[in-house]
Motif scaffolding. Structure first.
Motif, PDB file in Angstrom:
ATOM      1  N   PHE A 162       0.827  -1.206   0.000  1.00 52.97           N
ATOM      2  CA  PHE A 162       0.000   0.000   0.000  1.00 52.97           C
ATOM      3  C   PHE A 162       0.859   1.254   0.000  1.00 52.97           C
ATOM      4  N   GLU A 163       0.272   2.301  -0.542  1.00 49.18           N
ATOM      5  CA  GLU A 163       0.906   3.613  -0.597  1.00 49.18           C
ATOM      6  C   GLU A 163       0.003   4.592   0.141  1.00 49.18           C
ATOM      7  N   THR A 164       0.577   5.330   1.090  1.00 48.16           N
ATOM      8  CA  THR A 164      -0.196   6.337   1.804  1.00 48.16           C
ATOM      9  C   THR A 164      -0.235   7.622   0.977  1.00 48.16           C
ATOM     10  N   VAL A 165      -1.435   8.118   0.746  1.00 52.38           N
ATOM     11  CA  VAL A 165      -1.622   9.313  -0.077  1.00 52.38           C
ATOM     12  C   VAL A 165      -2.373  10.360   0.737  1.00 52.38           C
ATOM     13  N   GLY A 166      -1.770  11.521   0.922  1.00 52.98           N
ATOM     14  CA  GLY A 166      -2.422  12.603   1.641  1.00 52.98           C
ATOM     15  C   GLY A 166      -3.470  13.267   0.757  1.00 52.98           C
ATOM     16  N   TYR A 167      -4.662  13.447   1.308  1.00 54.48           N
ATOM     17  CA  TYR A 167      -5.750  14.050   0.528  1.00 54.48           C
ATOM     18  C   TYR A 167      -5.436  15.502   0.184  1.00 54.48           C
ATOM     19  N   GLU A 168      -4.879  16.239   1.136  1.00 49.37           N
ATOM     20  CA  GLU A 168      -4.563  17.649   0.891  1.00 49.37           C
ATOM     21  C   GLU A 168      -3.450  17.819  -0.145  1.00 49.37           C
ATOM     22  N   PRO A 169      -2.322  17.090  -0.043  1.00 53.13           N
ATOM     23  CA  PRO A 169      -1.312  17.168  -1.096  1.00 53.13           C
ATOM     24  C   PRO A 169      -1.870  16.808  -2.475  1.00 53.13           C
ATOM     25  N   PHE A 170      -2.790  15.821  -2.511  1.00 51.37           N
ATOM     26  CA  PHE A 170      -3.392  15.450  -3.794  1.00 51.37           C
ATOM     27  C   PHE A 170      -4.199  16.609  -4.369  1.00 51.37           C
ATOM     28  N   CYS A 171      -4.976  17.283  -3.518  1.00 54.67           N
ATOM     29  CA  CYS A 171      -5.818  18.382  -4.004  1.00 54.67           C
ATOM     30  C   CYS A 171      -4.997  19.597  -4.435  1.00 54.67           C
ATOM     31  N   PHE A 172      -3.940  19.903  -3.679  1.00 53.75           N
ATOM     32  CA  PHE A 172      -3.196  21.130  -3.948  1.00 53.75           C
ATOM     33  C   PHE A 172      -1.969  20.919  -4.831  1.00 53.75           C
ATOM     34  N   ASN A 173      -1.509  19.704  -4.942  1.00 55.81           N
ATOM     35  CA  ASN A 173      -0.368  19.409  -5.817  1.00 55.81           C
ATOM     36  C   ASN A 173      -0.599  18.052  -6.484  1.00 55.81           C
ATOM     37  N   PRO A 174      -1.635  17.965  -7.319  1.00 56.34           N
ATOM     38  CA  PRO A 174      -2.008  16.661  -7.885  1.00 56.34           C
ATOM     39  C   PRO A 174      -0.936  16.029  -8.762  1.00 56.34           C
ATOM     40  N   THR A 175      -0.178  16.831  -9.493  1.00 53.49           N
ATOM     41  CA  THR A 175       0.832  16.273 -10.402  1.00 53.49           C
ATOM     42  C   THR A 175       1.874  15.481  -9.640  1.00 53.49           C
ATOM     43  N   GLN A 176       2.431  16.073  -8.586  1.00 51.98           N
ATOM     44  CA  GLN A 176       3.460  15.395  -7.796  1.00 51.98           C
ATOM     45  C   GLN A 176       2.894  14.164  -7.102  1.00 51.98           C
ATOM     46  N   THR A 177       1.689  14.289  -6.558  1.00 48.10           N
ATOM     47  CA  THR A 177       1.074  13.164  -5.853  1.00 48.10           C
ATOM     48  C   THR A 177       0.794  12.012  -6.806  1.00 48.10           C
ATOM     49  N   LEU A 178       0.258  12.320  -7.977  1.00 49.35           N
ATOM     50  CA  LEU A 178      -0.069  11.273  -8.942  1.00 49.35           C
ATOM     51  C   LEU A 178       1.187  10.616  -9.503  1.00 49.35           C
ATOM     52  N   ASP A 179       2.257  11.379  -9.654  1.00 45.95           N
ATOM     53  CA  ASP A 179       3.520  10.785 -10.104  1.00 45.95           C
ATOM     54  C   ASP A 179       3.961   9.694  -9.133  1.00 45.95           C
ATOM     55  N   SER A 180       3.818   9.970  -7.839  1.00 43.21           N
ATOM     56  CA  SER A 180       4.180   8.988  -6.817  1.00 43.21           C
ATOM     57  C   SER A 180       3.268   7.766  -6.889  1.00 43.21           C
ATOM     58  N   VAL A 181       1.983   8.009  -7.115  1.00 45.36           N
ATOM     59  CA  VAL A 181       1.012   6.908  -7.212  1.00 45.36           C
ATOM     60  C   VAL A 181       1.318   6.033  -8.419  1.00 45.36           C
ATOM     61  N   TYR A 182       1.590   6.662  -9.558  1.00 45.53           N
ATOM     62  CA  TYR A 182       1.884   5.900 -10.777  1.00 45.53           C
ATOM     63  C   TYR A 182       3.153   5.063 -10.596  1.00 45.53           C
ATOM     64  N   ASN A 183       4.137   5.611  -9.928  1.00 48.02           N
ATOM     65  CA  ASN A 183       5.364   4.845  -9.668  1.00 48.02           C
ATOM     66  C   ASN A 183       5.069   3.627  -8.802  1.00 48.02           C
ATOM     67  N   PHE A 184       4.259   3.833  -7.777  1.00 47.73           N
ATOM     68  CA  PHE A 184       3.900   2.732  -6.885  1.00 47.73           C
ATOM     69  C   PHE A 184       3.148   1.631  -7.621  1.00 47.73           C
ATOM     70  N   LEU A 185       2.250   2.027  -8.512  1.00 45.33           N
ATOM     71  CA  LEU A 185       1.430   1.061  -9.241  1.00 45.33           C
ATOM     72  C   LEU A 185       2.111   0.526 -10.496  1.00 45.33           C
ATOM     73  N   ALA A 186       3.307   1.040 -10.789  1.00 39.47           N
ATOM     74  CA  ALA A 186       4.036   0.631 -11.987  1.00 39.47           C
ATOM     75  C   ALA A 186       3.198   0.858 -13.247  1.00 39.47           C
ATOM     76  N   LEU A 187       2.550   2.022 -13.299  1.00 37.45           N
ATOM     77  CA  LEU A 187       1.733   2.393 -14.447  1.00 37.45           C
ATOM     78  C   LEU A 187       2.337   3.604 -15.138  1.00 37.45           C
ATOM     79  N   PRO A 188       2.133   3.741 -16.450  1.00 35.39           N
ATOM     80  CA  PRO A 188       2.647   4.912 -17.155  1.00 35.39           C
ATOM     81  C   PRO A 188       1.948   6.183 -16.678  1.00 35.39           C
ATOM     82  N   LYS A 189       2.692   7.263 -16.585  1.00 34.28           N
ATOM     83  CA  LYS A 189       2.127   8.527 -16.118  1.00 34.28           C
ATOM     84  C   LYS A 189       1.267   9.153 -17.212  1.00 34.28           C
ATOM     85  N   THR A 190       0.239   9.875 -16.790  1.00 33.73           N
ATOM     86  CA  THR A 190      -0.592  10.600 -17.731  1.00 33.73           C
ATOM     87  C   THR A 190      -0.120  12.044 -17.788  1.00 33.73           C
ATOM     88  N   LEU A 191      -0.548  12.776 -18.790  1.00 37.02           N
ATOM     89  CA  LEU A 191      -0.170  14.177 -18.913  1.00 37.02           C
ATOM     90  C   LEU A 191      -0.784  14.969 -17.759  1.00 37.02           C
TER      91      LEU A 191
END
Length: 241
Positions: free
Chosen positions: A149-178
């Motif tokens: 599991f990956e812990t994801v802060g709701y506030e960082p996701f809302c205010f800095n979605p690009t950085q948060t999603l990059d971390s999520v995509y890395n964890f899930l081993a999925l290609p990043k979206t634009l």
């Protein structure tokens, strides 16, 4: 509720905009469940058979280039996924700032008719301690289940979605979206749960409920329970730093 209930409930719509009986995803799933007699939740095999039906339809509809995201939050669902020998599951532990959570839950509790001890749910300190206890239990459960599991802060996701999603995509081993990919283009079939799932304006962009910014009710509890705020900082904001 079983498949017949959802297939007949025309006024209740999936997040794609259609009722279950007309939804490209849920109609085949529920129809198959009914034809295979997967309709009794009290049977031991019900959830595993139902989940297999969901995944089979997902694969048929979207192929191998997509990964299903299950928005369920129940402990039963996590245990089933972790025990499965055929599903490679990873969990995203989305955790919201305790002050925002307490504000929202206390406001909701106060808006409902409650008597006696149940009135305690309208107090910030109660909701803050509940937040701490519940999240520690979820964290322990994920660890005990050996579920990645990956812990994801709701506030960082809302205010800095690009950085948060990059971390999520890395964890899930999925290609990043634009980074400018429109949420309005996303594909989802959420049949019940979040009441905002069918709001056309809210499901196309990230919005944050900041009403707690102007409140002070949480300050005393935050000052008296330093371990709570330390946990909040470590879990909610660590990934956004």
């Amino acid at each position: 509720m079983g498949p017949t209930y959802w297939l007949n409930k025309q006024e209740h719509r999936c997040s794609c905009g259609a009722p279950a009986e007309q939804c490209d995803f849920w109609r085949p799933v529920l129809t198959t469940m009914r034809s295979l007699d997967i309709i009794n939740p009290t049977l031991p095999s019900y959830y595993l058979d139902a989940y297999a039906t969901v995944l089979a339809q997902f694969s048929k509809l979207y192929g191998k280039d997509y990964q299903p995201i299950d928005t369920s939050k129940g402990i039963k669902h996590l245990k089933l996924l972790a025990a499965s020998e055929t599903i490679d599951a990873k969990a995203l532990f989305l955790i919201r700032d305790v002050r925002s959570y307490a504000s929202s839950q206390a406001r909701l509790a106060r808006s409902q008719p409650r008597k006696g001890l149940k009135k305690v749910k309208g107090h910030y300190w109660y909701q803050m301690m509940r937040w701490l206890s519940d999240n520690k239990k979820r964290e322990s459960l994920l660890t005990d289940l050996a579920l990645p599991f990956e812990t994801v802060g709701y506030e960082p996701f809302c205010f800095n979605p690009t950085q948060t999603l990059d971390s999520v995509y890395n964890f899930l081993a999925l290609p990043k979206t634009l980074s400018n990919e429109s949420l309005g283009k996303s594909t989802h079939h959420v049949l019940f749960g979040n009441p905002m799932r069918n709001c056309e304006t809210r499901k196309t962009e990230i919005r944050y409920d900041d009403r707690w910014f102007s409140e002070t009710n949480y300050m005393l509890a935050a000052a008296l329970i330093p371990t709570l705020m330390q946990y909040n900082q470590a879990r909610v904001y660590a990934s956004g730093q």
